[in-house]
Design a protein around this motif. Sequence first.
Motif, short mmCIF file in Angstrom:
data_model
loop_
_atom_site.label_atom_id
_atom_site.label_comp_id
_atom_site.label_asym_id
_atom_site.label_seq_id
_atom_site.Cartn_x
_atom_site.Cartn_y
_atom_site.Cartn_z
N PHE A 1 -5.59 17.21 -54.63
CA PHE A 1 -6.75 17.52 -55.46
C PHE A 1 -8.04 17.19 -54.72
CE2 PHE A 1 -5.32 13.27 -56.35
CZ PHE A 1 -6.48 12.51 -56.32
N GLU B 1 -12.61 18.56 -54.56
CA GLU B 1 -13.73 19.35 -55.09
C GLU B 1 -14.22 20.31 -54.04
OE1 GLU B 1 -18.25 18.53 -56.42
OE2 GLU B 1 -16.75 17.19 -57.29
N ASN C 1 -13.73 21.21 -59.49
CA ASN C 1 -12.57 20.36 -59.22
C ASN C 1 -11.35 21.26 -59.12
OD1 ASN C 1 -13.86 17.84 -59.26
ND2 ASN C 1 -13.82 17.81 -61.50
N CYS C 2 -10.56 21.03 -58.09
CA CYS C 2 -9.39 21.87 -57.83
C CYS C 2 -8.17 20.99 -57.63
CB CYS C 2 -9.60 22.71 -56.58
SG CYS C 2 -11.05 23.78 -56.63
N GLU C 3 -7.01 21.54 -57.93
CA GLU C 3 -5.77 20.81 -57.65
C GLU C 3 -4.61 21.78 -57.47
OE1 GLU C 3 -3.87 19.28 -61.79
OE2 GLU C 3 -5.76 18.30 -61.22
#
Length: 170
Positions: A56, A58, A63-65
């Motif tokens: 995860f 940014e 925000n990404c995962e």
Amino acid sequence: MEKVIAIGVPGLLIVGIIWLIISSNKRINNALLTASKTLGFTYIPSKNIFRKKKIFGEIDGYNCEVEVYTRSHGKPSTTYVSFFAYFPESFEMGLKINWRGEFDGDDEYLTDLFVKRNEELIETSKKNLKRLRVEDAFVNSRKVLFRKYYKADEIVKTMRDVLNLAKAIK
């Protein structure tokens, strides 16, 4: 002789399956580690091969995962890789577009406007992003873990595709 074969063949089969599980786990862990370095994400390795694996971070305020997890459906189980890009701010419309393309929302008027603005974009994205889901807070694409996702560049490419879709949604 027949007893040796009767015991040896199933034993070799079991050892082969265990070896396959362990080697597949190592390959996906290496792919996630490399992808996390490329994307500048945090990688949390799992000590147990059956637990969820996650990277995860940014990118451009989103925000990404990426999660790799196994879901059991009775006797057989399936391993998925799921990509999330969270919007900087929620749309707060109760919006849900499931992977079948069905739209739902709390405010019919706002949901209809959202659908009109973004329907073509979402339909086009479905060709590359399987099991696409859009909600108030995120865009998600979930895929069955196939061989191509053992490669870090495929993980990075799909994460960027999900992020680009999240950026394009208005």
